[in-house]
Design a protein around this motif. Structure first.
Motif, PDB file in Angstrom:
ATOM      1  N   UNK A 175       0.853  -1.186   0.000  1.00 13.40           N
ATOM      2  CA  UNK A 175       0.000   0.000   0.000  1.00 13.40           C
ATOM      3  C   UNK A 175       0.891   1.239   0.000  1.00 13.40           C
ATOM      4  N   UNK A 176       0.521   2.230  -0.810  1.00 18.43           N
ATOM      5  CA  UNK A 176       1.264   3.498  -0.804  1.00 18.43           C
ATOM      6  C   UNK A 176       0.251   4.625  -0.638  1.00 18.43           C
ATOM      7  N   UNK A 177       0.356   5.396   0.441  1.00 17.18           N
ATOM      8  CA  UNK A 177      -0.604   6.497   0.613  1.00 17.18           C
ATOM      9  C   UNK A 177      -0.355   7.609  -0.414  1.00 17.18           C
ATOM     10  N   UNK A 178      -1.372   8.405  -0.654  1.00 16.41           N
ATOM     11  CA  UNK A 178      -1.246   9.518  -1.595  1.00 16.41           C
ATOM     12  C   UNK A 178      -0.094  10.430  -1.180  1.00 16.41           C
ATOM     13  N   UNK A 179       0.792  10.714  -2.118  1.00 18.40           N
ATOM     14  CA  UNK A 179       1.943  11.572  -1.833  1.00 18.40           C
ATOM     15  C   UNK A 179       3.108  10.833  -1.199  1.00 18.40           C
ATOM     16  N   UNK A 180       2.961   9.534  -1.000  1.00 12.92           N
ATOM     17  CA  UNK A 180       4.037   8.753  -0.377  1.00 12.92           C
ATOM     18  C   UNK A 180       5.015   8.212  -1.417  1.00 12.92           C
ATOM     19  N   UNK A 181       6.175   7.793  -0.928  1.00 14.77           N
ATOM     20  CA  UNK A 181       7.189   7.211  -1.818  1.00 14.77           C
ATOM     21  C   UNK A 181       7.582   5.841  -1.277  1.00 14.77           C
ATOM     22  N   UNK A 182       7.439   4.850  -2.125  1.00 13.47           N
ATOM     23  CA  UNK A 182       7.760   3.476  -1.731  1.00 13.47           C
ATOM     24  C   UNK A 182       8.934   2.968  -2.565  1.00 13.47           C
ATOM     25  N   UNK A 183       9.897   2.353  -1.908  1.00 14.71           N
ATOM     26  CA  UNK A 183      11.007   1.711  -2.622  1.00 14.71           C
ATOM     27  C   UNK A 183      10.746   0.223  -2.706  1.00 14.71           C
ATOM     28  N   UNK A 184      10.792  -0.329  -3.925  1.00  8.40           N
ATOM     29  CA  UNK A 184      10.560  -1.762  -4.114  1.00  8.40           C
ATOM     30  C   UNK A 184      11.904  -2.396  -4.447  1.00  8.40           C
ATOM     31  N   UNK A 185      12.390  -3.247  -3.542  1.00  8.81           N
ATOM     32  CA  UNK A 185      13.721  -3.823  -3.744  1.00  8.81           C
ATOM     33  C   UNK A 185      13.622  -5.348  -3.777  1.00  8.81           C
ATOM     34  N   UNK A 186      14.739  -5.963  -4.117  1.00 10.61           N
ATOM     35  CA  UNK A 186      14.779  -7.425  -4.154  1.00 10.61           C
ATOM     36  C   UNK A 186      15.688  -7.896  -5.266  1.00 10.61           C
ATOM     37  N   UNK A 187      16.072  -9.166  -5.205  1.00  8.86           N
ATOM     38  CA  UNK A 187      16.967  -9.681  -6.238  1.00  8.86           C
ATOM     39  C   UNK A 187      16.306  -9.713  -7.618  1.00  8.86           C
ATOM     40  N   UNK A 222      19.962   0.598  -3.012  1.00 10.08           N
ATOM     41  CA  UNK A 222      19.201   0.859  -1.785  1.00 10.08           C
ATOM     42  C   UNK A 222      19.792   2.031  -0.991  1.00 10.08           C
ATOM     43  N   UNK A 223      21.123   2.154  -1.011  1.00  4.94           N
ATOM     44  CA  UNK A 223      21.752   3.235  -0.239  1.00  4.94           C
ATOM     45  C   UNK A 223      21.264   4.603  -0.721  1.00  4.94           C
ATOM     46  N   UNK A 224      21.108   4.747  -2.030  1.00  6.12           N
ATOM     47  CA  UNK A 224      20.632   6.021  -2.576  1.00  6.12           C
ATOM     48  C   UNK A 224      19.112   6.122  -2.518  1.00  6.12           C
ATOM     49  N   UNK A 225      18.464   4.968  -2.572  1.00  3.78           N
ATOM     50  CA  UNK A 225      16.998   4.938  -2.621  1.00  3.78           C
ATOM     51  C   UNK A 225      16.373   5.209  -1.243  1.00  3.78           C
ATOM     52  N   UNK A 226      16.940   4.559  -0.218  1.00  5.33           N
ATOM     53  CA  UNK A 226      16.326   4.606   1.120  1.00  5.33           C
ATOM     54  C   UNK A 226      16.051   6.026   1.631  1.00  5.33           C
ATOM     55  N   UNK A 227      16.999   6.971   1.461  1.00 11.51           N
ATOM     56  CA  UNK A 227      16.742   8.317   2.010  1.00 11.51           C
ATOM     57  C   UNK A 227      15.546   9.036   1.389  1.00 11.51           C
ATOM     58  N   UNK A 228      15.159   8.670   0.176  1.00 13.02           N
ATOM     59  CA  UNK A 228      14.043   9.403  -0.439  1.00 13.02           C
ATOM     60  C   UNK A 228      12.722   8.647  -0.312  1.00 13.02           C
ATOM     61  N   UNK A 229      12.753   7.457   0.348  1.00  8.60           N
ATOM     62  CA  UNK A 229      11.525   6.658   0.465  1.00  8.60           C
ATOM     63  C   UNK A 229      10.980   6.692   1.896  1.00  8.60           C
ATOM     64  N   UNK A 230       9.645   6.635   1.986  1.00 11.24           N
ATOM     65  CA  UNK A 230       9.029   6.523   3.309  1.00 11.24           C
ATOM     66  C   UNK A 230       9.161   5.092   3.828  1.00 11.24           C
ATOM     67  N   UNK A 231       9.055   4.153   2.855  1.00  9.30           N
ATOM     68  CA  UNK A 231       9.090   2.737   3.227  1.00  9.30           C
ATOM     69  C   UNK A 231       9.774   1.928   2.141  1.00  9.30           C
TER      70      UNK A 231
END
Lengths: 256, 247
Positions: B23-35, B198-207
């Motif tokens: 789930x991503x709330x309106x205005x939220x930023x989600x990072x989708x990671x994985x192999x 992920x190192x660059x992604x995590x700071x700009x994501x809420x989750x």
């Protein structure tokens, strides 16, 4: 024996899958044609690419097709001294059969193959998905302009091809079997009518529609990266050629 | 809001998505990671309606994407900007035509204003004055930024980014994430970013949500990921080579 049955069965299912897929695709195109939303730029680009760029090869094919037709009958004409029927025989066969058929096959090889390769590449590089993601229906944006361009241009190119075929026929008849152009033209214009011309035109229009649907269908159905594009181009050209002969048979029967 | 519930899909009998929910709330930023091959791109395609899942439901705002026909989906897609992993720029069009494409098709901006808008957006992604070039004349990083410009020029309220930094150097990667963050802040968009950086992604994501084998194995803030019980999740979030992971 079981192996043979398996192979025949597999071949049957493969053909059924292709025919079924193309039928469904034709349905989608027909539905889109009921509420046409053509992109003007894309339509003009395809009319130019399909028509103008095919003109030299169609002209050369038609010129030699006309010349070869006269050459084939030349020895009999001389033997029977039937100079006054050369124009009729030539016109009848070229207008009704050889013109649309040869131009259709050339068109399929040049335009159809190119079209399948382009759409296939767009499919495997996700450009078609990108269109859909941008809320654009690929049938409206990619297929309709191409099918329309092929239908229209195949008919126009056949008209132009007929002119070049007559030119090739007249020159060959005059130069190689000694039939005066006036005699040729008299025989041609007296016995070959508008019905013969329209017969060929109807065939070429249907061939254009067929090549458009087959080449777009195979292009958008590509799976498996670059090798898949190669297989689709090959299958598209074969299916178009077979389709042209089958449709020609039925149209010849119906339009007699 | 974007909501995905119980998404399952298989290709020729091989499951590629197994009961994925997020789930991503309106205005939220989600990072989708994985192999690689975990199903991240498929989740984005399902959200955009480009993939019809075998089961499960997807909502984009009030619209249930999985229940809509192709025609109705067009209206939903008009609210989405998507960056594709392999660029997916239109080869036959110039950079300017590519970026202008959504505006020209939507017809929401007067034709005479489109060029100025394209120039401004290209300048924003640090590529001024390249409207006349063809995609084949661009480097990988430039193509990604052109993709970003094309996906955002119509200011979509939802942005789906499929590995926008794949194969790019760290400087360009940082630049693209900064741009994404700026655009998100500017437009207030709901954003999902698939990335291995992920190192660059995590700071700009809420989750962060991590997929493995088509299933969700982690869903939470990046800080929690670094303390997760699953060693592979920790390795992913910490960007440690896998041979350091205790199993």
């Amino acid at each position: 024996m079981i192996g043979l049955v398996q192979r025949v069965g597999a071949w049957f299912f493969a053909v059924a899958e292709v025919v079924g897929g193309l039928t469904l695709f034709t349905g989608q195109v027909a539905r889109a044609a009921l509420r046409p939303r053509l992109d003007g730029v894309e339509t003009w680009r395809n009319l130019y690419r399909v028509g103008v760029k095919s003109l030299p090869i169609v002209a050369i094919t038609a010129l030699f097709a006309g010349a070869i037709t006269v050459l084939q009958v030349g020895s009999y004409v001389v033997k029977l001294r039937a100079y006054e029927v050369v124009g009729w025989g030539f016109g009848f066969s070229v207008f009704r059969e050889i013109g649309p058929l040869l131009i259709g096959l050339m068109f399929s090889g040049r335009v159809g193959a190119n079209n399948t390769a382009e759409l296939g590449t767009m499919t495997v590089t996700e450009q078609v998905d990108a269109l859909r993601a941008l809320a654009i229906d690929p049938i409206d944006y990619l297929v309709m302009p191409r099918v329309l361009a092929m239908l229209v241009m195949m008919a126009l190119l056949t008209v132009i091809g007929d002119v070049f075929a007559i030119l090739g026929g007249v020159v060959t008849a005059w130069g190689l079997i000694g039939v005066d152009p006036y005699v040729f033209w008299n025989s041609f214009s007296e016995y070959v009518g508008l019905a013969d011309f329209l017969n060929g035109l109807a065939k070429s229009t249907v061939f254009g529609l067929l090549i458009g649907l087959v080449s777009c269908g195979f292009g958008l159905g590509v799976r498996g990266g670059a090798p898949g594009v190669g297989r689709a181009v090959n299958a598209s050209v074969v299916a178009s050629a077979v389709g042209i002969f089958v449709v020609d048979y039925f149209m010849t029967y119906l339009l007699q | 809001m974007i909501r995905v519930e119980g998404l399952c899909h298989a290709f020729e009998g091989v499951p590629v998505l197994r009961d994925v929910s997020l789930q991503v709330p309106t205005g939220g930023t989600l990072g989708l990671i994985g192999p690689g091959g975990a199903g991240k791109s498929l989740v984005l395609k399902a959200i955009c309606g480009l993939l019809r899942p075998d089961s499960g439901r997807v909502w984009v705002g009030a619209d249930e994407v999985t229940a809509l026909g192709e025609r109705a989906l067009m209206a939903v897609r008009g609210r989405i900007g998507m960056i594709f992993q392999n660029y997916a720029l239109f080869d036959a069009l110039t950079v300017g035509e590519n970026v202008a494409f959504p505006l020209m098709r939507l017809g929401t901006v007067p034709a005479e204003a489109v060029q100025a808008r394209v120039a401004a957006r290209l300048a924003q992604v640090h590529l001024p004055g390249i409207e006349h070039l063809l995609p084949s004349e661009l480097s990988g990083g430039m193509k990604k930024r052109v993709c970003l410009a094309r996906a955002t020029i119509h200011a979509p309220p939802i942005l789906l980014c499929d590995d926008p930094t794949a194969g790019l150097d760290p400087v360009t990667t940082g630049r693209i994430f900064t741009l994404l963050k700026a655009l998100q802040a500017d437009q207030g968009a709901t954003v999902i970013i698939v990335s291995h950086e992920v190192a660059a992604l995590a700071p700009i994501c809420d989750r962060l949500v991590m997929l493995r084998g088509g299933a969700v194995v982690f869903d939470g803030p990046a800080a929690e990921g670094a303390r997760a019980a699953d060693p592979e999740v920790r390795a992913f979030v910490d960007q440690r080579p896998v041979f350091e992971v205790e199993r």
